[in-house]
Design an enzyme around this catalytic site. Structure first.
Site, PDB file in Angstrom:
ATOM      1  N   GLN A 237      24.769 -50.493  39.830  1.00  0.00           N
ATOM      2  CA  GLN A 237      23.403 -49.992  39.847  1.00  0.00           C
ATOM      3  C   GLN A 237      23.253 -48.667  39.103  1.00  0.00           C
ATOM      4  O   GLN A 237      22.270 -48.460  38.384  1.00  0.00           O
ATOM      5  CB  GLN A 237      22.926 -49.844  41.293  1.00  0.00           C
ATOM      6  CG  GLN A 237      22.734 -51.176  42.009  1.00  0.00           C
ATOM      7  CD  GLN A 237      22.253 -50.997  43.436  1.00  0.00           C
ATOM      8  OE1 GLN A 237      22.069 -49.870  43.900  1.00  0.00           O
ATOM      9  NE2 GLN A 237      22.043 -52.103  44.140  1.00  0.00           N
TER      10      GLN A 237
ATOM     11  N   PRO B   6      18.544 -15.607   6.128  1.00  0.00           N
ATOM     12  CA  PRO B   6      19.513 -15.204   7.152  1.00  0.00           C
ATOM     13  C   PRO B   6      18.876 -14.512   8.355  1.00  0.00           C
ATOM     14  O   PRO B   6      19.324 -14.693   9.485  1.00  0.00           O
ATOM     15  CB  PRO B   6      20.450 -14.260   6.396  1.00  0.00           C
ATOM     16  CG  PRO B   6      20.383 -14.715   4.975  1.00  0.00           C
ATOM     17  CD  PRO B   6      18.978 -15.174   4.774  1.00  0.00           C
TER      18      PRO B   6
ATOM     19  N   HIS C 208      15.373 -14.592   8.937  1.00  0.00           N
ATOM     20  CA  HIS C 208      14.014 -15.076   9.184  1.00  0.00           C
ATOM     21  C   HIS C 208      14.016 -16.594   9.151  1.00  0.00           C
ATOM     22  O   HIS C 208      14.002 -17.204   8.081  1.00  0.00           O
ATOM     23  CB  HIS C 208      13.039 -14.509   8.151  1.00  0.00           C
ATOM     24  CG  HIS C 208      13.004 -13.015   8.149  1.00  0.00           C
ATOM     25  ND1 HIS C 208      12.380 -12.292   9.138  1.00  0.00           N
ATOM     26  CD2 HIS C 208      13.562 -12.102   7.303  1.00  0.00           C
ATOM     27  CE1 HIS C 208      12.537 -10.995   8.906  1.00  0.00           C
ATOM     28  NE2 HIS C 208      13.246 -10.853   7.800  1.00  0.00           N
TER      29      HIS C 208
ATOM     30  N   ILE D 205      20.673 -24.342   3.799  1.00  0.00           N
ATOM     31  CA  ILE D 205      19.921 -25.144   2.842  1.00  0.00           C
ATOM     32  C   ILE D 205      20.661 -26.461   2.585  1.00  0.00           C
ATOM     33  O   ILE D 205      21.718 -26.480   1.946  1.00  0.00           O
ATOM     34  CB  ILE D 205      19.710 -24.385   1.517  1.00  0.00           C
ATOM     35  CG1 ILE D 205      19.109 -23.005   1.785  1.00  0.00           C
ATOM     36  CG2 ILE D 205      18.841 -25.215   0.581  1.00  0.00           C
ATOM     37  CD1 ILE D 205      17.787 -23.019   2.518  1.00  0.00           C
TER      38      ILE D 205
ATOM     39  N   LEU E 270       6.944 -28.790   5.512  1.00  0.00           N
ATOM     40  CA  LEU E 270       7.658 -28.928   6.776  1.00  0.00           C
ATOM     41  C   LEU E 270       7.012 -29.993   7.656  1.00  0.00           C
ATOM     42  O   LEU E 270       7.710 -30.713   8.387  1.00  0.00           O
ATOM     43  CB  LEU E 270       7.694 -27.590   7.512  1.00  0.00           C
ATOM     44  CG  LEU E 270       8.543 -26.484   6.879  1.00  0.00           C
ATOM     45  CD1 LEU E 270       8.435 -25.206   7.709  1.00  0.00           C
ATOM     46  CD2 LEU E 270       9.999 -26.907   6.743  1.00  0.00           C
ATOM     47  N   ASN E 271       5.707 -30.111   7.606  1.00  0.00           N
ATOM     48  CA  ASN E 271       5.040 -31.130   8.410  1.00  0.00           C
ATOM     49  C   ASN E 271       5.478 -32.531   7.990  1.00  0.00           C
ATOM     50  O   ASN E 271       5.657 -33.417   8.834  1.00  0.00           O
ATOM     51  CB  ASN E 271       3.527 -30.996   8.293  1.00  0.00           C
ATOM     52  CG  ASN E 271       2.799 -31.660   9.424  1.00  0.00           C
ATOM     53  OD1 ASN E 271       3.047 -31.368  10.593  1.00  0.00           O
ATOM     54  ND2 ASN E 271       1.890 -32.562   9.095  1.00  0.00           N
TER      55      ASN E 271
ATOM     56  N   GLU F 116      13.339 -27.513  11.095  1.00  0.00           N
ATOM     57  CA  GLU F 116      11.927 -27.901  10.986  1.00  0.00           C
ATOM     58  C   GLU F 116      11.146 -27.532  12.255  1.00  0.00           C
ATOM     59  O   GLU F 116      10.228 -28.226  12.668  1.00  0.00           O
ATOM     60  CB  GLU F 116      11.757 -29.406  10.696  1.00  0.00           C
ATOM     61  CG  GLU F 116      12.750 -30.021   9.759  1.00  0.00           C
ATOM     62  CD  GLU F 116      12.821 -29.367   8.390  1.00  0.00           C
ATOM     63  OE1 GLU F 116      12.149 -28.344   8.176  1.00  0.00           O
ATOM     64  OE2 GLU F 116      13.562 -29.863   7.541  1.00  0.00           O
ATOM     65  N   GLY F 117      11.526 -26.422  12.869  1.00  0.00           N
ATOM     66  CA  GLY F 117      10.813 -25.934  14.041  1.00  0.00           C
ATOM     67  C   GLY F 117      11.605 -26.134  15.312  1.00  0.00           C
ATOM     68  O   GLY F 117      11.923 -27.266  15.681  1.00  0.00           O
TER      69      GLY F 117
ATOM     70  N   SER G 212      12.312 -18.862  12.211  1.00  0.00           N
ATOM     71  CA  SER G 212      11.023 -19.292  12.762  1.00  0.00           C
ATOM     72  C   SER G 212       9.856 -18.434  12.289  1.00  0.00           C
ATOM     73  O   SER G 212       8.702 -18.794  12.535  1.00  0.00           O
ATOM     74  CB  SER G 212      11.084 -19.261  14.294  1.00  0.00           C
ATOM     75  OG  SER G 212      12.039 -20.184  14.780  1.00  0.00           O
TER      76      SER G 212
END
Length: 390
Positions: A285, A140, A142, A169, A245-246, A369-370, A144
């Site tokens: 156009q 909640p 924390h 989650i 995460l990567n 994920e960032g 990043s």
């Protein structure tokens, strides 16, 4: 020469082999049959019914943990996994999130860092969709900054006692197993937590304006007692969760482009049939300029995703390179969704079309994920050698 295919103007398909196209066809066909007729209703209702049945079907077509080897996993290439994410998110970001969390986070953590007993117990069941997993890192207070997590695991005899909370989650309230990261006396460790353990609960998060056709939960760990062998034995520190995460970020590189493709195709088709001032709006156009710019960014993104996928398969992809892809794909996908909506005018907000649903979903994909800021700093550090995170 034949006329260009408006769905593939640069000939991207020529860069794929027959097996790549077969994997993509399998996932696309399943999505068209099992998801597309229902997804607008699921999104509007704020639920994804029969998650377990869908998971078993996804396991049946080899989509769960498909880029992992052994233990019932398909052993597909990174490019094929990326193409699968593209098709899943073209249906809905929530569907791709279900598969990403299962395979790239929960299963990958066990596959890469787990004991042989943990792998044998969980991975075959997760690959088949019999068991669903979730991944507990974000808290909640924390997001990043995972190094500041408060969830803690302490030794009591030979057991571990976990206390803490995790937030946002995916799959939480339907999961059979949670990979939970916690502070210990020896740094951050990962734990394989059966969700029927006493003291574990996963209340579902409601009232979402994004990812509505997805299960999102909080994890509450209230003195959850685990045996000593519940810890992932092969990793200490943030290297563990960040490696997972990567993997998930790589899937997003492709997945966000699937949402963008869906929006662009809806806008292009609409422009050929919607008439104003006596002719289809695709003949003006300004509309063509929008379509050209969106197609340019989508196809540039696909070429970058394929490049990263081939580096993943060669074992040469760096996390900073994945950050390039995640930052670009999501940022451009949001811009494509927004511009596509303008071509549809008022119809763009209707769930008869996928654009507004994708637009809202991509706001979540932008963050998880960032965040963009985190990826900008990852790239900035690679360019300058200076750490600007703190």
């Amino acid at each position: 020469m034949p006329a260009p295919d408006p769905r593939d103007p640069l000939g991207f398909d020529d860069l794929l082999d027959d097996e790549d196209r077969a994997v993509r066809h399998t996932i696309r066909s399943w999505c068209e049959d099992r998801v597309m007729p229902h997804i607008a209703g699921w999104y509007e209702a704020g639920e994804m019914p029969s998650v377990r049945a869908l998971a078993r079907e996804l396991g049946g077509i080899g989509a769960l943990g498909m880029h992992l080897d052994g233990y019932g996993c398909a052993g597909s290439s990174a490019v094929q996994y990326g193409l699968a994410c593209l098709e899943l998110e073209a249906a809905d970001s929530g569907l791709r999130s279900l598969v990403s969390v299962q395979g790239s986070l929960a299963m990958y953590a066990i596959h890469r860092w787990g004991s042989e007993d943990q792998k044998l117990h969980w991975l075959p069941r997760m690959a088949s969709g019999e068991a669903i997993g979730c991944f507990g890192l974000t808290e909640p207070d924390h997001g990043s900054d995972p190094a500041s997590m408060r969830t803690a695991a302490k030794r009591e005899g030979s057991d571990w006692i976990l206390d803490g909370r995790k937030m946002w989650i995916t799959n939480g309230s339907v999961a059979d197993v949670a990979v939970v990261w916690a502070q210990t006396d020896n740094g951050v460790r990962g734990f394989v937590v059966p969700t029927d353990a006493p003291g574990f609960s996963a209340p579902e998060i409601k009232h979402k304006g994004s990812l509505r056709a997805s299960v999102t939960s909080e994890l509450v760990l209230d003195s959850v007692r685990l045996a000593g062998d519940a810890v992932l034995p092969e990793v200490h520190g943030l290297r563990g969760p960040l490696s997972c995460l990567n993997q998930a970020r790589y899937g997003i590189v492709w997945g966000a482009l699937g949402a963008a493709r869906s929006c662009l195709e809806a806008a292009r088709e609409y422009s050929t049939t919607r008439e104003q001032f006596g002719r289809p709006i695709g003949g003006f156009q300004l509309t063509q300029a929008k379509l050209a710019d969106m197609s340019l960014e989508l196809n540039k993104g696909l070429l970058l995703a394929l490049h990263l996928g081939r580096r993943m398969d060669a074992g040469t992809a760096r996390p900073e390179q994945i950050s390039y892809g995640k930052l670009n794909s999501v940022r451009e996908a949001i811009a494509i969704a927004r511009t596509s909506r303008t071509i549809l005018g008022a119809n763009g907000i209707s769930h008869e079309y996928p654009i507004m649903r994708h637009s809202a979903n991509l706001e979540s994909v932008l963050t998880y994920e960032g965040t963009p800021e985190m990826h900008q700093l990852v790239i900035g550090q690679a360019l300058t050698g200076q750490n600007a995170f703190r």
